[in-house]
Design an enzyme around this catalytic site. Structure first.
Site, PDB file in Angstrom:
ATOM      1  N   HIS A 133      27.362 -11.847  -8.074  1.00 53.13           N
ATOM      2  CA  HIS A 133      27.168 -11.964  -9.525  1.00 53.13           C
ATOM      3  C   HIS A 133      28.413 -11.502 -10.297  1.00 53.13           C
ATOM      4  O   HIS A 133      29.070 -10.532  -9.940  1.00 53.13           O
ATOM      5  CB  HIS A 133      25.954 -11.152  -9.975  1.00 53.13           C
ATOM      6  CG  HIS A 133      26.130  -9.686  -9.808  1.00 53.13           C
ATOM      7  ND1 HIS A 133      26.692  -8.884 -10.765  1.00 53.13           N
ATOM      8  CD2 HIS A 133      25.856  -8.881  -8.754  1.00 53.13           C
ATOM      9  CE1 HIS A 133      26.732  -7.652 -10.330  1.00 53.13           C
ATOM     10  NE2 HIS A 133      26.249  -7.607  -9.107  1.00 53.13           N
ATOM     11  N   HIS A 142      41.685 -19.359  -3.412  1.00 53.76           N
ATOM     12  CA  HIS A 142      40.954 -19.782  -2.212  1.00 53.76           C
ATOM     13  C   HIS A 142      40.270 -18.568  -1.600  1.00 53.76           C
ATOM     14  O   HIS A 142      40.950 -17.646  -1.141  1.00 53.76           O
ATOM     15  CB  HIS A 142      41.946 -20.407  -1.208  1.00 53.76           C
ATOM     16  CG  HIS A 142      41.320 -20.838   0.080  1.00 53.76           C
ATOM     17  ND1 HIS A 142      42.072 -21.358   1.108  1.00 53.76           N
ATOM     18  CD2 HIS A 142      40.036 -20.842   0.531  1.00 53.76           C
ATOM     19  CE1 HIS A 142      41.278 -21.658   2.127  1.00 53.76           C
ATOM     20  NE2 HIS A 142      40.037 -21.342   1.796  1.00 53.76           N
TER      21      HIS A 142
HETATM   22  C1  LIG Z   1      48.124 -12.092   6.358  1.00 55.24           C
HETATM   23  C2  LIG Z   1      48.688 -13.331   6.985  1.00 55.24           C
HETATM   24  C3  LIG Z   1      48.934 -14.388   5.878  1.00 55.24           C
HETATM   25  C4  LIG Z   1      50.013 -12.948   7.636  1.00 55.24           C
HETATM   26  O1  LIG Z   1      50.556 -14.066   8.290  1.00 55.24           O
HETATM   27  P1  LIG Z   1      52.148 -14.217   8.470  1.00 55.24           P
HETATM   28  O2  LIG Z   1      52.771 -14.333   7.117  1.00 55.24           O
HETATM   29  O3  LIG Z   1      52.353 -15.340   9.428  1.00 55.24           O
HETATM   30  O4  LIG Z   1      52.631 -12.838   9.031  1.00 55.24           O
HETATM   31  P2  LIG Z   1      52.562 -12.178  10.507  1.00 55.24           P
HETATM   32  O5  LIG Z   1      51.490 -12.791  11.363  1.00 55.24           O
HETATM   33  O6  LIG Z   1      53.959 -12.167  11.010  1.00 55.24           O
HETATM   34  O7  LIG Z   1      52.112 -10.699  10.155  1.00 55.24           O
HETATM   35  C5  LIG Z   1      52.855  -9.862   9.298  1.00 55.24           C
HETATM   36  C6  LIG Z   1      52.340  -8.456   9.511  1.00 55.24           C
HETATM   37  O8  LIG Z   1      50.982  -8.389   9.063  1.00 55.24           O
HETATM   38  C7  LIG Z   1      50.129  -7.981  10.130  1.00 55.24           C
HETATM   39  N1  LIG Z   1      48.865  -8.722  10.032  1.00 55.24           N
HETATM   40  C8  LIG Z   1      48.721 -10.055  10.120  1.00 55.24           C
HETATM   41  N2  LIG Z   1      47.420 -10.358   9.982  1.00 55.24           N
HETATM   42  C9  LIG Z   1      46.752  -9.223   9.787  1.00 55.24           C
HETATM   43  C10 LIG Z   1      45.389  -8.919   9.590  1.00 55.24           C
HETATM   44  N3  LIG Z   1      44.462  -9.889   9.539  1.00 55.24           N
HETATM   45  N4  LIG Z   1      45.033  -7.635   9.414  1.00 55.24           N
HETATM   46  C11 LIG Z   1      45.984  -6.664   9.447  1.00 55.24           C
HETATM   47  N5  LIG Z   1      47.297  -6.878   9.652  1.00 55.24           N
HETATM   48  C12 LIG Z   1      47.672  -8.150   9.813  1.00 55.24           C
HETATM   49  C13 LIG Z   1      50.875  -8.305  11.393  1.00 55.24           C
HETATM   50  O9  LIG Z   1      50.450  -7.499  12.458  1.00 55.24           O
HETATM   51  C14 LIG Z   1      52.297  -8.015  10.975  1.00 55.24           C
HETATM   52  O10 LIG Z   1      52.505  -6.625  10.974  1.00 55.24           O
HETATM   53  P3  LIG Z   1      53.940  -5.998  11.476  1.00 55.24           P
HETATM   54  O11 LIG Z   1      54.949  -6.513  10.489  1.00 55.24           O
HETATM   55  O12 LIG Z   1      53.695  -4.529  11.382  1.00 55.24           O
HETATM   56  O13 LIG Z   1      54.124  -6.530  12.854  1.00 55.24           O
HETATM   57  C15 LIG Z   1      47.720 -13.960   8.040  1.00 55.24           C
HETATM   58  O14 LIG Z   1      47.627 -13.142   9.205  1.00 55.24           O
HETATM   59  C16 LIG Z   1      46.314 -14.145   7.497  1.00 55.24           C
HETATM   60  O15 LIG Z   1      45.424 -13.274   7.590  1.00 55.24           O
HETATM   61  N6  LIG Z   1      46.084 -15.308   6.873  1.00 55.24           N
HETATM   62  C17 LIG Z   1      44.815 -15.672   6.303  1.00 55.24           C
HETATM   63  C18 LIG Z   1      44.232 -16.810   7.142  1.00 55.24           C
HETATM   64  C19 LIG Z   1      43.031 -17.406   6.472  1.00 55.24           C
HETATM   65  O16 LIG Z   1      41.980 -16.797   6.353  1.00 55.24           O
HETATM   66  N7  LIG Z   1      43.178 -18.675   6.045  1.00 55.24           N
HETATM   67  C20 LIG Z   1      42.125 -19.448   5.495  1.00 55.24           C
HETATM   68  C21 LIG Z   1      41.887 -20.630   6.382  1.00 55.24           C
HETATM   69  S1  LIG Z   1      40.582 -21.654   5.814  1.00 55.24           S
END
Ligand SMILES: CC(C)(COP(=O)(O)OP(=O)(O)OC[C@H]1O[C@@H](n2cnc3c(N)ncnc32)[C@H](O)[C@@H]1OP(=O)(O)O)[C@@H](O)C(=O)NCCC(=O)NCCS
Length: 205
Positions: A133, A142
């Site tokens: 709500h 998104h």
């Molecule tokens: C956050 C996110 C964007 C990072 O992706 P990225 O830019 O490719 O970066 P990396 O995977 O290199 O991660 C960067 C840092 O964040 C950390 N990290 C990535 N995902 C994480 C998560 N879910 N929780 C905590 N830490 C996270 C990595 O361990 C890394 O840490 P470090 O620098 O200490 O090694 C991605 O992991 C994410 O969660 N995307 C959302 C996906 C989603 O839900 N999409 C919708 C689809 S319908």
């Protein structure tokens, strides 16, 4: 039947094709994208966005941007003048009677848009996401599958709330912010910040 063109030819566009078919009342005339397969789920790729004006002259009434990248979707949405811009709401979603949905937004299957919640133009409330709500979702943001925004929380324009992430009641996530999947957001997130974890902290800090 409303004649509809979809911009996009990737996975998100495929989902929208099936969603508009589930809604009924739309004749999907084709897809527009810079590149992509010749056909997606039986819908042909007609060319890129430069075809929009010709399609409008040919009597295509409605257009929908089905591109997952928030900034790109926001930019493409600016090309739709002269077209009806329907919202896409899956028949298996729940939308409260007092909720408001902007043009070009999508509510996927099993998502919940709660009482007095507002979904901005071109925003995505993805599969099974819950906006409780009084939640406010900004333009072209998104909320990914399974994410939860508790009451009075807010997601800024073009921000991404990752899959399965949860937002404490009343907490605000800024414009263009990214919340990693699985995060628990307990305090406000500044514009453009990237946070993750439980509780959520700046990534890479
Ligand atoms: C956050 C996110 C964007 C990072 O992706 P990225 O830019 O490719 O970066 P990396 O995977 O290199 O991660 C960067 C840092 O964040 C950390 N990290 C990535 N995902 C994480 C998560 N879910 N929780 C905590 N830490 C996270 C990595 O361990 C890394 O840490 P470090 O620098 O200490 O090694 C991605 O992991 C994410 O969660 N995307 C959302 C996906 C989603 O839900 N999409 C919708 C689809 S319908």
């Amino acid at each position: 039947m409303t004649r509809l063109v979809i911009i996009g030819a990737g996975g998100h566009a495929a989902v929208l094709i099936e969603l508009f078919r589930a809604m009924g009342g739309f004749d999907i005339v084709g897809l527009l994208a810079q590149s992509g397969p010749a056909e997606v789920l039986g819908v042909k790729l007609l060319g890129d966005e430069s075809r929009l004006e010709a399609l409008r002259r040919d009597g295509v009434e409605a257009a929908f941007v089905a591109v997952g990248d928030n900034a790109v979707r926001a930019r493409l949405a600016g090309l739709l003048q002269g077209f009806a811009q329907p919202a896409a709401v899956h028949p298996a979603a729940f939308v409260a009677p007092s909720a408001v949905i902007g043009a070009g937004a999508v509510v996927m299957a099993r998502a919940v848009l709660g009482t007095r919640a507002r979904l901005g133009r071109f925003a995505i409330l993805n599969t099974g996401a819950i906006a409780e709500h009084d939640v406010v979702l900004g333009e072209a943001c998104h909320a990914a599958p399974g994410s939860v925004l508790c009451g009075h929380a807010a997601l800024g324009a073009r921000a991404l709330l990752g899959a399965g992430a949860a937002v404490r009641p009343g907490v605000r996530i800024g414009a263009d912010a990214v919340v990693a999947l699985g995060a628990a957001v307990t305090q406000d997130v500044p514009d453009g910040a990237r946070v993750g974890g439980v509780p959520a902290r700046p990534l890479g800090a």
